[in-house]
Design an enzyme around this catalytic site. Structure first.
Site, PDB file in Angstrom:
ATOM      1  N   LYS A   9      73.394  74.658 -13.621  1.00  0.00           N
ATOM      2  CA  LYS A   9      74.617  75.464 -13.549  1.00  0.00           C
ATOM      3  C   LYS A   9      74.311  76.946 -13.306  1.00  0.00           C
ATOM      4  O   LYS A   9      73.175  77.401 -13.480  1.00  0.00           O
ATOM      5  CB  LYS A   9      75.408  75.285 -14.851  1.00  0.00           C
ATOM      6  CG  LYS A   9      75.919  73.860 -15.075  1.00  0.00           C
ATOM      7  CD  LYS A   9      76.822  73.815 -16.309  1.00  0.00           C
ATOM      8  CE  LYS A   9      77.361  72.426 -16.548  1.00  0.00           C
ATOM      9  NZ  LYS A   9      78.369  72.407 -17.644  1.00  0.00           N
ATOM     10  N   ASN A 112      76.095  76.069 -20.433  1.00  0.00           N
ATOM     11  CA  ASN A 112      75.160  75.124 -21.047  1.00  0.00           C
ATOM     12  C   ASN A 112      74.112  74.589 -20.062  1.00  0.00           C
ATOM     13  O   ASN A 112      73.516  73.541 -20.280  1.00  0.00           O
ATOM     14  CB  ASN A 112      75.907  74.007 -21.784  1.00  0.00           C
ATOM     15  CG  ASN A 112      76.680  73.085 -20.871  1.00  0.00           C
ATOM     16  OD1 ASN A 112      76.835  73.357 -19.683  1.00  0.00           O
ATOM     17  ND2 ASN A 112      77.194  71.995 -21.420  1.00  0.00           N
ATOM     18  N   HIS A 115      74.248  69.762 -16.243  1.00  0.00           N
ATOM     19  CA  HIS A 115      75.283  68.727 -16.328  1.00  0.00           C
ATOM     20  C   HIS A 115      74.665  67.391 -15.952  1.00  0.00           C
ATOM     21  O   HIS A 115      73.746  67.347 -15.129  1.00  0.00           O
ATOM     22  CB  HIS A 115      76.427  69.028 -15.342  1.00  0.00           C
ATOM     23  CG  HIS A 115      77.353  67.868 -15.138  1.00  0.00           C
ATOM     24  ND1 HIS A 115      78.417  67.619 -15.987  1.00  0.00           N
ATOM     25  CD2 HIS A 115      77.348  66.858 -14.228  1.00  0.00           C
ATOM     26  CE1 HIS A 115      79.033  66.508 -15.586  1.00  0.00           C
ATOM     27  NE2 HIS A 115      78.403  66.040 -14.519  1.00  0.00           N
ATOM     28  N   GLU A 126      80.713  61.324  -9.052  1.00  0.00           N
ATOM     29  CA  GLU A 126      80.036  62.633  -8.931  1.00  0.00           C
ATOM     30  C   GLU A 126      78.986  62.629  -7.810  1.00  0.00           C
ATOM     31  O   GLU A 126      78.870  63.611  -7.067  1.00  0.00           O
ATOM     32  CB  GLU A 126      79.435  63.011 -10.284  1.00  0.00           C
ATOM     33  CG  GLU A 126      80.531  63.255 -11.318  1.00  0.00           C
ATOM     34  CD  GLU A 126      80.043  63.551 -12.728  1.00  0.00           C
ATOM     35  OE1 GLU A 126      78.817  63.521 -12.970  1.00  0.00           O
ATOM     36  OE2 GLU A 126      80.896  63.824 -13.590  1.00  0.00           O
TER      37      GLU A 126
END
Ligand code: CMP
Length: 139
Positions: A9, A112, A115, A126
């Site tokens: 991320k 965080n 993923h 996804e």
């Protein structure tokens, strides 16, 4: 062999952690079958996280995910979905075990760092969202 979808991320790419995380992916025995650096639009983030659209954090989450660079990956290994989730650790870094990526790198539940798909149906969605040419299953 199973495939899963992973992301590094924007909080991690902006701190120069992509290489460390990709090294860990390789050390864990994953075969990287797809990898791209994307700067996702807000609309792409909203589409990807549509399952969370009623959640109070949806606006913040999609703004964050469209705020910088993300590495999207298609990963293959035995038990890939569960193994990658174990390597990441708990969604909230406050709950993450020692030795997990989120324990080491995550700044908050939103920032965080990584993923991973949580089940075969989400992995299929996804993977298809970011890698339309990559099959869900090996071979
Ligand atoms: P991720 O695995 O990418 O899936 C949805 C994301 O929403 C999650 O990681 C978190 O980064 C983010 N998020 C932000 N706030 C919350 C929250 N209160 N509960 C769960 N997820 C949250």
């Amino acid at each position: 062999m199973e495939r899963t979808f992973a992301m590094i991320k924007p909080d991690a790419t902006e701190r120069g952690l992509a290489g460390k995380i990709i090294s860990r992916i390789e050390e864990e025995g994953f075969n990287i079958v797809g990898m791209r650096l994307v700067r996702m639009t807000k609309a792409e983030a909203e589409g990807f996280y549509a399952v969370h659209k009623e959640r109070p954090f949806f606006g913040d989450l999609t703004s964050f995910m469209s705020s910088g660079k993300t590495v999207v990956l298609a990963l293959e290994r035995d038990n890939a979905i569960k193994h990658w989730r174990d390597v990441m650790g708990a969604t909230n870094p406050a709950d993450a075990d020692e030795g997990t990526l989120r324990k080491e790198f995550a700044e908050s539940i939103e920032r965080n760092s990584t993923h991973g798909s949580d089940a075969p149906d989400t992995a299929a969605f996804e993977l298809g969202y970011w890698f339309p040419g990559v099959a869900l299953n090996a071979g």
